[in-house]
Design a protein around this motif. Structure first.
Motif, PDB file in Angstrom:
ATOM      1  N   SER A  17       0.839  -1.195   0.000  1.00 22.93           N
ATOM      2  CA  SER A  17       0.000   0.000   0.000  1.00 22.93           C
ATOM      3  C   SER A  17       0.875   1.247   0.000  1.00 22.93           C
ATOM      4  O   SER A  17       1.955   1.257   0.592  1.00 22.93           O
ATOM      5  CB  SER A  17      -0.899   0.012   1.246  1.00 22.93           C
ATOM      6  OG  SER A  17      -1.628   1.219   1.334  1.00 22.93           O
ATOM      7  N   ARG A  64      -0.526  -3.368  -7.438  1.00 22.33           N
ATOM      8  CA  ARG A  64      -1.192  -2.617  -6.365  1.00 22.33           C
ATOM      9  C   ARG A  64      -0.829  -1.134  -6.421  1.00 22.33           C
ATOM     10  O   ARG A  64      -1.675  -0.267  -6.189  1.00 22.33           O
ATOM     11  CB  ARG A  64      -0.835  -3.217  -4.998  1.00 22.33           C
ATOM     12  CG  ARG A  64      -1.426  -4.604  -4.785  1.00 22.33           C
ATOM     13  CD  ARG A  64      -0.945  -5.238  -3.489  1.00 22.33           C
ATOM     14  NE  ARG A  64      -1.621  -4.663  -2.333  1.00 22.33           N
ATOM     15  CZ  ARG A  64      -2.761  -5.101  -1.836  1.00 22.33           C
ATOM     16  NH1 ARG A  64      -3.391  -6.119  -2.400  1.00 22.33           N
ATOM     17  NH2 ARG A  64      -3.297  -4.544  -0.776  1.00 22.33           N
ATOM     18  N   GLN A  68      -3.475   1.989  -7.167  1.00 21.02           N
ATOM     19  CA  GLN A  68      -3.615   3.143  -6.266  1.00 21.02           C
ATOM     20  C   GLN A  68      -3.356   4.463  -6.990  1.00 21.02           C
ATOM     21  O   GLN A  68      -3.922   5.492  -6.634  1.00 21.02           O
ATOM     22  CB  GLN A  68      -2.693   2.967  -5.061  1.00 21.02           C
ATOM     23  CG  GLN A  68      -3.188   1.872  -4.122  1.00 21.02           C
ATOM     24  CD  GLN A  68      -2.163   1.502  -3.077  1.00 21.02           C
ATOM     25  OE1 GLN A  68      -2.096   2.127  -2.009  1.00 21.02           O
ATOM     26  NE2 GLN A  68      -1.350   0.504  -3.370  1.00 21.02           N
ATOM     27  N   TRP A 211      -1.491   3.866   6.067  1.00 14.40           N
ATOM     28  CA  TRP A 211      -1.538   3.220   4.766  1.00 14.40           C
ATOM     29  C   TRP A 211      -2.852   3.523   4.062  1.00 14.40           C
ATOM     30  O   TRP A 211      -3.921   3.494   4.676  1.00 14.40           O
ATOM     31  CB  TRP A 211      -1.379   1.709   4.912  1.00 14.40           C
ATOM     32  CG  TRP A 211      -0.106   1.278   5.565  1.00 14.40           C
ATOM     33  CD1 TRP A 211       0.049   0.806   6.836  1.00 14.40           C
ATOM     34  CD2 TRP A 211       1.202   1.270   4.981  1.00 14.40           C
ATOM     35  NE1 TRP A 211       1.368   0.504   7.082  1.00 14.40           N
ATOM     36  CE2 TRP A 211       2.106   0.779   5.958  1.00 14.40           C
ATOM     37  CE3 TRP A 211       1.697   1.629   3.725  1.00 14.40           C
ATOM     38  CZ2 TRP A 211       3.470   0.644   5.718  1.00 14.40           C
ATOM     39  CZ3 TRP A 211       3.055   1.486   3.486  1.00 14.40           C
ATOM     40  CH2 TRP A 211       3.928   0.997   4.467  1.00 14.40           C
ATOM     41  N   LEU A 213      -4.510   1.741   2.053  1.00 19.50           N
ATOM     42  CA  LEU A 213      -5.418   0.601   1.975  1.00 19.50           C
ATOM     43  C   LEU A 213      -5.749  -0.010   3.343  1.00 19.50           C
ATOM     44  O   LEU A 213      -6.386  -1.057   3.411  1.00 19.50           O
ATOM     45  CB  LEU A 213      -4.829  -0.480   1.063  1.00 19.50           C
ATOM     46  CG  LEU A 213      -4.575  -0.068  -0.392  1.00 19.50           C
ATOM     47  CD1 LEU A 213      -4.104  -1.260  -1.219  1.00 19.50           C
ATOM     48  CD2 LEU A 213      -5.818   0.558  -1.023  1.00 19.50           C
ATOM     49  N   ASP A 214      -5.325   0.653   4.416  1.00 22.77           N
ATOM     50  CA  ASP A 214      -5.677   0.174   5.749  1.00 22.77           C
ATOM     51  C   ASP A 214      -7.183   0.186   5.958  1.00 22.77           C
ATOM     52  O   ASP A 214      -7.905   1.030   5.393  1.00 22.77           O
ATOM     53  CB  ASP A 214      -5.042   1.070   6.823  1.00 22.77           C
ATOM     54  CG  ASP A 214      -3.758   0.485   7.396  1.00 22.77           C
ATOM     55  OD1 ASP A 214      -3.443  -0.677   7.107  1.00 22.77           O
ATOM     56  OD2 ASP A 214      -3.065   1.224   8.130  1.00 22.77           O
ATOM     57  N   ASP A 215      -7.674  -0.710   6.817  1.00 23.55           N
ATOM     58  CA  ASP A 215      -9.064  -0.636   7.270  1.00 23.55           C
ATOM     59  C   ASP A 215      -9.276   0.713   7.966  1.00 23.55           C
ATOM     60  O   ASP A 215      -8.411   1.175   8.715  1.00 23.55           O
ATOM     61  CB  ASP A 215      -9.338  -1.781   8.243  1.00 23.55           C
ATOM     62  CG  ASP A 215     -10.778  -1.808   8.705  1.00 23.55           C
ATOM     63  OD1 ASP A 215     -11.086  -1.118   9.700  1.00 23.55           O
ATOM     64  OD2 ASP A 215     -11.587  -2.491   8.068  1.00 23.55           O
ATOM     65  N   ARG A 290      -9.571   3.822  -1.406  1.00 21.58           N
ATOM     66  CA  ARG A 290      -9.419   2.415  -1.017  1.00 21.58           C
ATOM     67  C   ARG A 290     -10.422   1.539  -1.764  1.00 21.58           C
ATOM     68  O   ARG A 290     -10.065   0.486  -2.306  1.00 21.58           O
ATOM     69  CB  ARG A 290      -9.617   2.290   0.494  1.00 21.58           C
ATOM     70  CG  ARG A 290      -9.485   0.882   1.046  1.00 21.58           C
ATOM     71  CD  ARG A 290      -9.597   0.920   2.573  1.00 21.58           C
ATOM     72  NE  ARG A 290      -9.378  -0.400   3.158  1.00 21.58           N
ATOM     73  CZ  ARG A 290     -10.345  -1.269   3.432  1.00 21.58           C
ATOM     74  NH1 ARG A 290     -11.610  -0.961   3.152  1.00 21.58           N
ATOM     75  NH2 ARG A 290     -10.063  -2.449   3.972  1.00 21.58           N
ATOM     76  N   GLU A 291     -11.670   1.975  -1.814  1.00 19.50           N
ATOM     77  CA  GLU A 291     -12.715   1.198  -2.483  1.00 19.50           C
ATOM     78  C   GLU A 291     -12.406   1.012  -3.966  1.00 19.50           C
ATOM     79  O   GLU A 291     -12.529  -0.086  -4.515  1.00 19.50           O
ATOM     80  CB  GLU A 291     -14.066   1.898  -2.308  1.00 19.50           C
ATOM     81  CG  GLU A 291     -15.231   1.154  -2.930  1.00 19.50           C
ATOM     82  CD  GLU A 291     -16.559   1.878  -2.721  1.00 19.50           C
ATOM     83  OE1 GLU A 291     -17.579   1.404  -3.263  1.00 19.50           O
ATOM     84  OE2 GLU A 291     -16.581   2.919  -2.040  1.00 19.50           O
ATOM     85  N   ALA A 293      -9.398   1.270  -5.459  1.00 22.70           N
ATOM     86  CA  ALA A 293      -8.189   0.457  -5.640  1.00 22.70           C
ATOM     87  C   ALA A 293      -8.501  -1.025  -5.493  1.00 22.70           C
ATOM     88  O   ALA A 293      -8.040  -1.855  -6.286  1.00 22.70           O
ATOM     89  CB  ALA A 293      -7.119   0.883  -4.636  1.00 22.70           C
ATOM     90  N   LEU A 294      -9.290  -1.384  -4.485  1.00 21.59           N
ATOM     91  CA  LEU A 294      -9.621  -2.790  -4.269  1.00 21.59           C
ATOM     92  C   LEU A 294     -10.474  -3.333  -5.415  1.00 21.59           C
ATOM     93  O   LEU A 294     -10.338  -4.508  -5.805  1.00 21.59           O
ATOM     94  CB  LEU A 294     -10.340  -2.960  -2.930  1.00 21.59           C
ATOM     95  CG  LEU A 294      -9.485  -2.658  -1.689  1.00 21.59           C
ATOM     96  CD1 LEU A 294     -10.307  -2.795  -0.413  1.00 21.59           C
ATOM     97  CD2 LEU A 294      -8.258  -3.563  -1.621  1.00 21.59           C
TER      98      LEU A 294
END
Length: 335
Positions: A17, A64, A68, A211, A213-215, A290-291, A293-294
């Motif tokens: 990330s 990844r 991003q 990060w 992409l962290d929660d 994040r959404e 990227a995933l």
């Protein structure tokens, strides 16, 4: 038709990330610049080989990082976003530029000197020694006008300028001589647990790194636990209050507000309210990135297709430059 000036920049795929310093210091500025420049943005995977890598992990990190870039606002239909190794001209031009670089000149590069000083000569590969020539090739292939970089990379752009001028004087003009554009000071984000050290993807502890992409709950917890001081007042003082100052920079960068206005808002309120509100700002900023990227990573075939199309666009420009360079230095064209 007016041709827009060209821009080149890139980041290594060195983590799963990106972190908030990459986002504020690079991506936020890149997405603005792509509106007014013909922009080339690369995931510089060849540079990543100067450190030991697991091959499967490097491939995954490359995807990844590219995802991003796009999620953070880089538009592959407007800018040219590609993987460095997909354009062989980068490595080919590096060799030509290496032949123009003095050994002492290469050894004076700060990145190489620092690693040798810290770990000894055996820890620094020849790849790290010639890393700046590859960076110069990255830039010069695209007839780049400006290179947005942090202060720590300015020396490499200065070498790029020297090599471009040296080649042009010796063989005839082949390269645009680029100008470094130092990224805004808001791009310098410090570790939340050690606010005198720049936040880094290679930090020893994960606790101080935000990060992309962290929660969201993890991101908020890290901000609430960020190091501050015992004074209790929200004010900017980089020397006396590095932790609070770092949080203020993040707040200002993500909201577009001025630091004095934020200081006024939290006057007399202490760190709890300030950190809680900052956590909300960061989580809200990161959530759509994040959404997206995933979602991109969930369809790797489509992501690879986009990168391939963009690599084709990059190759058209890069190969034209390389062909001109080969002719000028006297290499015989294949019949």
């Amino acid at each position: 038709m007016v041709t827009r000036p060209r821009l080149y920049s890139g980041m290594q795929p060195s983590a799963d990330s990106l972190q908030i310093g990459n986002y504020i210091g690079a991506l936020m500025q890149w997405r603005e610049l792509q509106q007014s420049y013909q922009a080339f943005f690369s995931v510089v995977d060849l540079h990543a080989l100067t450190q030991p890598n697991d091959p499967a992990e490097l491939r995954e990190k490359t995807r990844r990082t590219a995802a991003q870039y796009i999620a953070g606002g880089i538009e592959p239909s407007r800018a040219t976003l590609y993987v460095q190794s997909h354009v062989p001209a980068h490595a080919e031009l590096q060799w030509i530029l290496t032949t123009l670089t003095g050994e002492g000149e290469a050894r004076r590069m700060t990145q190489y000197k620092d690693k040798v000083a810290r770990y000894g000569k055996d820890a620094a590969s020849v790849g790290l020694l010639v890393y700046p020539m590859l960076m110069a090739a990255d830039i010069l292939l695209y007839q780049t006008d400006i290179v947005p970089v942090g202060e720590d990379q300015k020396q490499h752009v200065e070498l790029t300028r020297d090599l471009a001028e040296r080649f042009n004087a010796r063989y005839g003009r082949a390269f645009t001589v680029p100008m470094p554009v130092i990224q805004r000071e808001t791009g310098r984000i410090y570790d939340l647990q050690n606010p005198t050290a720049k936040m880094s993807k290679s930090a020893e502890s994960d606790a101080g790194v935000l990060w992309l992409l962290d929660d969201p709950a993890v991101t908020a917890k890290k901000i609430m636990r960020a190091v501050t001081d015992s004074e209790g007042s929200v004010r900017y003082d980089r020397q006396a209050k590095p932790g609070v100052s770092n949080l203020l920079v993040i707040y200002a960068a993500l909201t577009g507000r001025q630091i004095p206005a934020i200081e006024d808002e939290y006057a007399g309120r202490g760190y709890g309210d300030f950190k809680k509100d900052l956590a909300e700002v960061v989580v809200n900023e990161f959530a759509p990135v994040r959404e997206r990227a995933l979602a991109l990573l969930a369809d790797p075939a489509e992501l690879d297709r986009v990168l391939a199309v963009n690599a084709g666009r990059a190759e058209e420009v890069a190969n034209a430059t390389l062909a001109d360079v080969y002719d000028k230095v006297g290499l015989l064209r294949r019949a």
